[in-house]
Design a protein around this motif. Structure first.
Motif, PDB file in Angstrom:
ATOM      1  N   GLU A 119       0.834  -1.206   0.000  1.00 55.13           N
ATOM      2  CA  GLU A 119       0.000   0.000   0.000  1.00 55.13           C
ATOM      3  C   GLU A 119       0.870   1.259   0.000  1.00 55.13           C
ATOM      4  OE1 GLU A 119      -3.802   1.889   2.474  1.00 55.13           O
ATOM      5  OE2 GLU A 119      -2.695   0.182   3.282  1.00 55.13           O
ATOM      6  N   VAL A 141       2.444   1.649  -3.541  1.00 55.40           N
ATOM      7  CA  VAL A 141       1.426   2.157  -4.494  1.00 55.40           C
ATOM      8  C   VAL A 141       1.137   3.613  -4.234  1.00 55.40           C
ATOM      9  CG1 VAL A 141      -0.984   1.938  -5.237  1.00 55.40           C
ATOM     10  CG2 VAL A 141       0.391  -0.126  -4.855  1.00 55.40           C
ATOM     11  N   GLY A 142       1.110   3.970  -2.949  1.00 60.46           N
ATOM     12  CA  GLY A 142       0.868   5.385  -2.597  1.00 60.46           C
ATOM     13  C   GLY A 142       1.967   6.285  -3.104  1.00 60.46           C
ATOM     14  N   HIS A 143       3.231   5.849  -2.993  1.00 58.49           N
ATOM     15  CA  HIS A 143       4.351   6.644  -3.492  1.00 58.49           C
ATOM     16  C   HIS A 143       4.321   6.766  -5.005  1.00 58.49           C
ATOM     17  CE1 HIS A 143       6.094   7.163   0.371  1.00 58.49           C
ATOM     18  NE2 HIS A 143       6.478   5.899   0.541  1.00 58.49           N
ATOM     19  N   VAL A 144       3.946   5.671  -5.686  1.00 58.13           N
ATOM     20  CA  VAL A 144       3.859   5.696  -7.147  1.00 58.13           C
ATOM     21  C   VAL A 144       2.806   6.701  -7.616  1.00 58.13           C
ATOM     22  CG1 VAL A 144       3.253   4.340  -9.201  1.00 58.13           C
ATOM     23  CG2 VAL A 144       4.743   3.352  -7.441  1.00 58.13           C
ATOM     24  N   ARG A 145       1.670   6.705  -6.936  1.00 57.85           N
ATOM     25  CA  ARG A 145       0.585   7.642  -7.301  1.00 57.85           C
ATOM     26  C   ARG A 145       1.020   9.096  -7.091  1.00 57.85           C
ATOM     27  NH1 ARG A 145      -4.666   4.572  -4.606  1.00 57.85           N
ATOM     28  NH2 ARG A 145      -4.852   2.943  -6.213  1.00 57.85           N
ATOM     29  N   GLU A 146       1.821   9.320  -6.057  1.00 54.14           N
ATOM     30  CA  GLU A 146       2.293  10.700  -5.803  1.00 54.14           C
ATOM     31  C   GLU A 146       3.259  11.161  -6.877  1.00 54.14           C
ATOM     32  OE1 GLU A 146       3.927  10.650  -1.938  1.00 54.14           O
ATOM     33  OE2 GLU A 146       2.019  10.390  -0.898  1.00 54.14           O
TER      34      GLU A 146
END
Length: 299
Positions: free
Chosen positions: A291, A294-299
């Motif tokens: 999670e 994925v959160g870092h990728v979205r940022e």
């Protein structure tokens, strides 16, 4: 009475004691009445010594259970608690199944034998072979109920383990007492298989020593078979219960992830200190890392 007390203490206690009383006590009374004229002719005394032994057991057993489960009850009643309190409660809870198993054996064997068999033997109401048979019957009965008490006690702690999440417990080396799934399976099979054989051998010995007609107690063998099958079913259900909860939910989550529909915020419930609990815990840790990535990728 608080819900946590009912959930962790009262309901499991009633379940354990009622199953034991319903299944095992009638079996013992049947064999004692059918194999000993001294007991058959002194039923009031038999009831008195049985009640005395049972009362002592019903004091010691619930007391030990309450002392060990009390930290877990206190923790569940708090909105916030320190890591030290969680570790203390988990350490106490980890010992509970073994402690209850040992105590129930002591209740049925070392405590009950001198009270029940000793009373009749030293009063001259039963012979030495009959006393040996009764001693063997109580020991075998105690062994038969040991795995049931262990598994029932372990399952009763599931709400507590789910509540405290086990963070800072399973990811540290706390030297907690726990049996692996294979060890529990082995000891369950051993303690379910040996006592019926012990009872049958004891009955044959009594027949040889006293001339007892085995045909007169043939119903007892069917009773032994029935209680063995019933306890095997109950123990199997308790053994697989937590495994089914965690592994089934994990399979469902992996299936969703493979289809691209997985919810990364979902987590498994940690249901114990065994391999299943560790699997659920480390799966949750893995999902936390995924999670975050994925959160870092979205940022």
């Amino acid at each position: 009475m608080k819900e946590s007390t009912r959930e962790l203490y009262l309901r499991p206690l009633l379940f354990q004691e009622n199953i034991t009383a319903i299944i095992l006590i009638p079996t013992l009374f049947f064999f004692f009445l059918k194999t000993s004229e001294g007991i058959k002719e002194n039923i009031p005394l038999a009831i008195l010594v049985a009640v005395t032994a049972g009362t002592i057991g019903l004091i010691i057993g619930p007391l030990v259970k309450y002392v060990l489960v009390k930290p877990a009850i206190d923790l569940m009643d708090k909105e916030k608690c320190s890591q030290q309190e969680i570790q203390k409660a988990v350490r106490s809870a980890s010992v509970l199944p073994l402690a209850e198993s040992v105590v129930v054996f002591l209740r049925w064997a070392p405590f009950a034998i001198p009270i029940c068999m000793g009373t009749f033997y030293f009063k001259g109401l039963i012979t030495a072979p009959e006393a040996l048979f009764g001693t063997n019957a109580l020991i075998m009965t105690a062994l038969l109920v040991v795995p049931f008490f262990y598994l029932a006690s372990e399952n009763s702690l599931v709400p507590f383990y789910q509540h405290c999440k086990m963070k800072g417990i399973l990811d540290r080396d706390m030297n907690l007492f726990r049996l692996s799934l294979s060890q529990k399976l082995f000891f369950t099979m051993l303690f379910v298989a040996v006592p019926p054989l012990g009872l049958i051998i004891g009955t044959i010995y009594l027949s040889i020593a006293t001339g007892l007609n085995l045909a007169s107690i043939q119903m007892g063998f069917f009773i032994i078979l029935f209680e063995t099958v019933l306890l095997t079913f109950i123990n199997g259900f308790l053994l697989m219960k937590s495994l089914k909860i965690s592994v089934g939910r994990m399979s469902f989550m992996f299936k969703d992830m493979a289809k691209g529909e997985g919810d990364l915020t979902k987590r498994l419930e940690v249901t114990g200190l065994n391999e299943v609990g560790e699997l659920a815990f480390w799966f949750n840790e893995f999902m936390d890392n995924i999670e975050q990535i994925v959160g870092h990728v979205r940022e």
